[in-house]
Every structure is written in C-alpha cells, then in structure tokens.
Design a protein around this motif. Structure first.
Motif, mmCIF file in Angstrom:
data_model
loop_
_atom_site.group_PDB
_atom_site.id
_atom_site.type_symbol
_atom_site.label_atom_id
_atom_site.label_comp_id
_atom_site.label_asym_id
_atom_site.label_seq_id
_atom_site.Cartn_x
_atom_site.Cartn_y
_atom_site.Cartn_z
ATOM 1 N N LEU A 120 0.815 -1.221 0.000
ATOM 2 C CA LEU A 120 0.000 0.000 0.000
ATOM 3 C C LEU A 120 0.846 1.268 0.000
ATOM 4 O O LEU A 120 0.344 2.345 0.313
ATOM 5 N N VAL A 121 2.123 1.148 -0.376
ATOM 6 C CA VAL A 121 3.031 2.285 -0.256
ATOM 7 C C VAL A 121 2.642 3.452 -1.173
ATOM 8 O O VAL A 121 3.037 4.597 -0.937
ATOM 9 N N ARG A 122 1.854 3.195 -2.197
ATOM 10 C CA ARG A 122 1.441 4.278 -3.100
ATOM 11 C C ARG A 122 0.272 5.092 -2.546
ATOM 12 O O ARG A 122 -0.098 6.110 -3.126
ATOM 13 N N PHE A 123 -0.282 4.635 -1.454
ATOM 14 C CA PHE A 123 -1.423 5.325 -0.860
ATOM 15 C C PHE A 123 -0.961 6.028 0.412
ATOM 16 O O PHE A 123 -0.629 5.372 1.405
ATOM 17 N N HIS A 163 1.018 14.533 8.063
ATOM 18 C CA HIS A 163 0.545 14.617 6.684
ATOM 19 C C HIS A 163 1.607 15.224 5.770
ATOM 20 O O HIS A 163 1.568 15.029 4.559
ATOM 21 N N PHE A 164 2.546 15.947 6.340
ATOM 22 C CA PHE A 164 3.602 16.556 5.548
ATOM 23 C C PHE A 164 4.778 15.613 5.323
ATOM 24 O O PHE A 164 5.623 15.877 4.471
ATOM 25 N N THR A 165 4.873 14.546 6.100
ATOM 26 C CA THR A 165 6.091 13.737 6.082
ATOM 27 C C THR A 165 6.093 12.661 5.003
ATOM 28 O O THR A 165 7.150 12.106 4.707
ATOM 29 N N ASN A 166 4.939 12.339 4.445
ATOM 30 C CA ASN A 166 4.912 11.278 3.425
ATOM 31 C C ASN A 166 4.113 11.719 2.207
ATOM 32 O O ASN A 166 3.419 10.933 1.581
ATOM 33 N N SER A 167 4.218 13.005 1.858
ATOM 34 C CA SER A 167 3.395 13.570 0.791
ATOM 35 C C SER A 167 3.919 13.264 -0.603
ATOM 36 O O SER A 167 3.263 13.568 -1.591
ATOM 37 N N GLU A 170 8.497 9.400 -3.344
ATOM 38 C CA GLU A 170 9.911 9.219 -3.000
ATOM 39 C C GLU A 170 10.102 9.081 -1.492
ATOM 40 O O GLU A 170 10.837 8.203 -1.029
ATOM 41 N N ARG A 171 9.425 9.938 -0.729
ATOM 42 C CA ARG A 171 9.552 9.881 0.730
ATOM 43 C C ARG A 171 8.951 8.588 1.273
ATOM 44 O O ARG A 171 9.522 7.950 2.173
ATOM 45 N N ARG A 172 7.811 8.152 0.732
ATOM 46 C CA ARG A 172 7.181 6.919 1.222
ATOM 47 C C ARG A 172 8.057 5.708 0.916
ATOM 48 O O ARG A 172 8.177 4.800 1.737
ATOM 49 N N ASP A 173 8.679 5.687 -0.269
ATOM 50 C CA ASP A 173 9.575 4.581 -0.612
ATOM 51 C C ASP A 173 10.796 4.560 0.301
ATOM 52 O O ASP A 173 11.244 3.495 0.737
ATOM 53 N N ARG A 174 11.333 5.737 0.597
ATOM 54 C CA ARG A 174 12.503 5.809 1.469
ATOM 55 C C ARG A 174 12.148 5.349 2.877
ATOM 56 O O ARG A 174 12.916 4.628 3.515
ATOM 57 N N ALA A 175 10.970 5.776 3.361
ATOM 58 C CA ALA A 175 10.534 5.368 4.700
ATOM 59 C C ALA A 175 10.359 3.852 4.773
ATOM 60 O O ALA A 175 10.746 3.217 5.772
ATOM 61 N N LEU A 176 9.790 3.255 3.713
ATOM 62 C CA LEU A 176 9.607 1.803 3.691
ATOM 63 C C LEU A 176 10.959 1.095 3.742
ATOM 64 O O LEU A 176 11.128 0.112 4.477
ATOM 65 N N ALA A 177 11.926 1.607 2.985
ATOM 66 C CA ALA A 177 13.268 1.003 2.992
ATOM 67 C C ALA A 177 13.900 1.097 4.384
ATOM 68 O O ALA A 177 14.526 0.142 4.859
ATOM 69 N N GLN A 178 13.714 2.223 5.046
ATOM 70 C CA GLN A 178 14.253 2.387 6.397
ATOM 71 C C GLN A 178 13.545 1.461 7.376
ATOM 72 O O GLN A 178 14.181 0.892 8.277
#
Length: 221
Positions: A120-123, A163-167, A170-178
């Motif tokens: 669900l990383v695209r949402f 709401h600003f941290t995963n807008s 690119e940020r959501r993909d990086r967070a998932l990798a971390q």
C-alpha cells in the motif's frame, strides 16, 4: 458532587471529535473556535464543549488567547523540530530495547506490517497508518512503560504534522526502505544499528515536514 457518567461521556465524545478535526487539519491552523457555532455544529450544549476545550488547551492542541478567544495553534517549524528530536530519541531507545526482547513471533508481526506497507506504499494515508503501526509495535515489544507514555504524548502532538512527512512517493519509498532495515536490525538483535536507524528515520521525517511547510516542498491542502 461528582459529574454524572452521561456528562463525562458527552464531554469525552466532544473532546474526541474536536481532537480528530484538529489533528486531521479539518480545523485549520490559526482558526478560531467560536463556542456557539461549534456547539451547534456538534449538536451539544456548551458545558461539554467547554470541558473538551479546556482539556485540549491543557494538551496544547488549542490555544487560549489573552483576549479570551481560543485558536487552533499555527503550524510552527520550531515546534516540529523540537517534537521530532524528542521522538527520535525515544524511538531510538525503544528500538534498542526491542532488540533485547523481540521473540520470533514478534519479528513475524513486524514483517507482516512491512508486507502490508509495501503493498500500500502508493497510498499516502495507508502508508502513514502502517508506519505508525510498525513504530507502535516496536514500542510494545520494547516494553518501557515510561517511554511508551511519553511517546504517546509526543505522537499526539505530531499528528498534525505527519501529513507533511509522506506527501511524495519518493519519501514513502525511502521510509519503507528504512522500516525494512530497522526490522532486520531488530531481528538480528543489533541494538546499536537499530537505534541509529530509528533515530535517523525520524529526523528524515522531520526534514520532509519542515521542507513541505516552508513552501519548498509539496503542500497539504
């Protein structure tokens, strides 16, 4: 004379709804709370509304003005930096403790959350919820009641900023990798690595939020 259960329940429901509107930015930063209009909108009397407002002021989710008015606090870059720095320290501590206590069943739970996060990383909303679930699960595994208590207080304050941290994708993909790296460090029982990853991950979220709020990144309507 103690408050009646009905009164307490009414005030709690009003509190929960107002808090939801503040944290979701449905009530805009800087917006004034007009008591008659809000009581009418929520279909409640002014007594439970006032009790809820007092509680939210105590939690710094509403702001009492010298003139007597009540405002939704503005989004503040200095405040977000402070909040995320405190949260980074607590996440680091809890990741370290989780390494010492995690069972194979705990690791499976964490990996299950990762799988759903990846799907669900695209949402944006779902990715955010699953990220929060992962951190909450690590906190549960760590088992430090004081850290969990303070973490909950800080997290409540931070809801307006998440709401600003995963807008961006690119940020959501990086967070998932971390998150993946963090879970593997916990699974390997490597407290130093887990603590470092958790700390850097939270500071990365801080930087993304500050960038978005400054107008140099994606904005939230």
């Amino acid at each position: 004379m103690p408050d009646s259960p009905a009164r307490n329940t009414g005030a709690h429901l009003v509190y929960a709804e107002l808090k939801r509107r503040i944290l979701s930015l449905e009530l805009k930063p800087g917006e004034r709370i007009y008591e008659p209009a809000m009581a009418s909108a929520l279909q409640v009397s002014r007594t439970p509304l006032r009790e809820a407002v007092r509680r939210l002021i105590a939690e710094s989710l509403l702001e009492q003005q010298p003139t007597g008015g009540v405002l939704v606090p503005v989004l503040d870059e200095a405040a977000i930096s402070e909040l995320y720095e405190v949260r980074a320290a607590m996440e680091s501590l809890m990741a370290r403790n989780a390494c010492l206590k995690a069972t194979p069943a705990d690791i499976e739970v964490l990996r299950g959350i990762l799988e759903r996060n990846e799907a669900l990383v695209r949402f944006a909303d779902e990715a955010m919820k699953l990220g929060m679930s992962l951190h909450a699960t690590i906190a549960d595994i760590a088992g430090n009641s004081w850290a969990a208590r303070f973490h909950g207080q800080v997290s409540s304050q931070m809801e307006r900023y998440r709401h600003f941290t995963n807008s961006t994708q690119e940020r959501r993909d990086r967070a998932l990798a971390q998150h993946r790296t963090l879970v593997e460090a916990v699974a390997a029982g490597d407290p130093e690595k887990a603590a470092k990853i958790a700390f850097e991950h939270v500071l990365g979220a801080r930087d993304a939020a500050v960038l978005a709020m400054s107008g140099n990144g994606p904005t939230i309507s």
